[in-house]
Design an enzyme around this catalytic site. Structure first.
Site, PDB file in Angstrom:
ATOM      1  N   ASP A  58     -89.194  45.740  14.598  1.00  0.00           N
ATOM      2  CA  ASP A  58     -87.668  46.259  14.811  1.00  0.00           C
ATOM      3  C   ASP A  58     -86.916  45.650  13.444  1.00  0.00           C
ATOM      4  OD1 ASP A  58     -85.681  47.178  16.915  1.00  0.00           O
ATOM      5  OD2 ASP A  58     -84.757  45.521  16.032  1.00  0.00           O
ATOM      6  N   GLU A 101     -84.976  52.385  15.285  1.00  0.00           N
ATOM      7  CA  GLU A 101     -85.400  51.505  14.499  1.00  0.00           C
ATOM      8  C   GLU A 101     -86.845  50.596  14.802  1.00  0.00           C
ATOM      9  OE1 GLU A 101     -82.419  48.804  16.122  1.00  0.00           O
ATOM     10  OE2 GLU A 101     -82.451  50.990  15.829  1.00  0.00           O
TER      11      GLU A 101
END
Length: 179
Positions: A58, A101
């Site tokens: 992440d 993301e």
């Protein structure tokens, strides 16, 4: 009759169905499908099979990138991250964008120690940035959670939950780290 054009369209459609259009890596559905296949392969082989590992990644504080530089720059960052991650992984590893993301990597026939080396190489590569974008250079870090696939795993949810817990441990401990 020549069906080569039809076959080429079928291949193209399959690729479109399995690929994240922004980054060019596997999409969530295809990544989960391949993870399920790897779990089945390991269960069939029992302890004789080499273990495999799962990474969840992440990008830290990515919302700030979009807020400060705009979504077009954020998209460039995602594409650049995908390119960097593909370079850090081995040729047979699978990289997928799981959403926003968040990315996943399936490292077939890799134990946790090997996965840790790969994850650290990727983390350092991101930290050394910055990512080049039309909006200018954007520094970024990544948090990574690792788990190995286990004999008890029957579906992707188990290893994904473990890797997610490891990812959030990395975030709680200050981000820009591998757990």
């Amino acid at each position: 009759r020549d069906i080569s054009e039809q076959k080429a369209r079928e291949v193209e459609l399959l690729e479109l169905a399995n690929t994240d259009m922004l980054t060019g890596v596997a999409n969530r559905r295809f990544f989960y499908q391949r993870l399920q296949e790897e779990i089945r392969r390991l269960r069939r082989g029992g302890r004789r099979e080499a273990r495999s590992a799962l990474l969840l990644m992440d990008l830290d504080h990515f919302k700030r990138v979009n807020d400060r530089y705009g979504h077009a720059a954020g998209d460039e960052v995602l594409r650049n991250f995908a390119r960097l991650a593909r370079q850090a992984l081995r040729q047979g590893d699978l990289l997928g964008r799981l959403g926003g993301e968040e990315f996943g990597a399936l490292l077939a026939a890799e134990d946790a120690a090997g996965a840790l080396r790969v994850a650290e190489r990727l983390r350092r590569g991101v930290q050394q940035g910055p990512f080049s974008t039309q909006a200018g250079p954007i520094p970024l870090t990544v948090s990574i959670g690792i788990t190995d696939l286990q004999d008890m795993d029957q579906a992707p949810e188990g290893p994904l939950k473990r890797a997610d817990s490891a990812l959030y441990a990395a975030k709680r401990k200050g981000r820009n780290r591998v757990c």
